[in-house]
Design an enzyme around this catalytic site. Structure first.
Site, PDB file in Angstrom:
ATOM      1  CE  LYS A 195      -4.027  -2.133   2.184  1.00  0.00           C
ATOM      2  NZ  LYS A 195      -5.014  -2.077   3.285  1.00  0.00           N
ATOM      3  CG  ASP A 209      -7.982   0.056   3.878  1.00  0.00           C
ATOM      4  OD1 ASP A 209      -8.689  -0.789   3.304  1.00  0.00           O
ATOM      5  OD2 ASP A 209      -6.735   0.053   3.820  1.00  0.00           O
TER       6      ASP A 209
END
Length: 268
Positions: free
Chosen positions: A64, A101
């Protein structure tokens, strides 16, 4: 057919193809979604190759932060989080990165579980990438206080400083906090190894405190088993967060947000 993928290492366990397949069927979208395992030293090359004709990727561990560096432009959420979990290839070939997220976590707690976050005292356990990615959306939900606790206190303090302009956030060591809170979110990966973060059981007020583990498994996680033993009012795992963040990515790519309830029910 439009192509998408989830990139990670390892990746064979990922439920993302199943989730996005159900989203596509539900919304009448024609797309193919696959798993893409990138070498640990080859994320950028693997992702760029796929996006020559692919329209987007989801990014999972451990890439990420590398995805954040790869894209040409980032959303405000991704910029602040220092991590990207969703990439969209635009018509001109540039790459746009978002971090869904935090939106997924907040929606799972507030919509699926029905817990309003405004005015709550929230404890966020851990100060790694998973924690950093959800702080801004949590603060946007207007809690009374968000306290980040971590074994290495300086890391928690860094996050409190970084997000200090977003709302009431503080930092502490694992053993510093003893007074009960309303919600405990475990953002560490300890549960995957059957271990527990070193927080005080007195943080849980029996019948009142909710506990949320961002990890998920086929059985209750170690953290949620421990929380239930302390009398937590509700113990929730991260499967709903996975589905909700995927829905946000689908919205970015396809312009329509799928109904997550039947997908989560099917996965359960």
């Amino acid at each position: 057919m439009d192509r998408y993928a989830v990139v990670g290492n390892p990746i064979s366990h990922s439920k993302s193809p199943l989730i996005h397949g159900m989203f596509a069927e539900q919304t009448g979208q024609r797309l193919a979604y696959e798993r893409l395992e990138a070498p640990l030293d080859g994320f950028a090359e693997t992702t760029r190759d796929f996006l020559q004709d692919g329209l987007g990727v989801n990014v999972t561990v451990p890439f990420k932060e590398q995805a954040w560096a790869l894209v040409d432009e980032r959303s405000a959420a991704a910029e602040r989080a220092g991590a990207v979990n969703t990439i969209a290839r635009r018509a001109d070939g540039t790459l746009y990165g978002d971090n869904t997220d935090g939106k997924g976590l907040v929606r799972d707690i507030s919509v699926n579980a029905g817990l309003a976050l405004a005015g709550l005292r929230i404890l966020l356990v851990g100060a790694g990438g998973a924690a950093r990615g959800v702080i801004q959306p949590l603060l946007a939900a207007q809690p009374a206080q968000l306290c980040v606790v971590n074994r290495t206190v300086s890391k928690a303090e860094e996050l409190a400083t970084l997000f200090g302009d977003q709302g009431p956030i503080s930092a502490a060591g694992m053993e510093w906090i003893e007074e009960p809170v309303d919600l405990i979110i475990n953002a560490t990966s300890a549960s995957l190894g059957g271990k527990l973060p070193g927080i005080n059981p007195s943080l849980i007020r029996p019948g009142h405190t909710w506990c949320y583990d961002m990890m998920y498994a086929s059985e209750p996680t170690a953290f949620n088993r421990w929380a239930a033993e302390q009398g937590a009012a509700h113990c929730i795992d991260g499967l709903g967060m996975l589905v909700e963040q995927a829905a946000e990515a689908f919205l970015l790519w396809r312009g329509v947000r799928p109904d997550t309830a039947p997908v989560l029910k099917a996965l359960r």
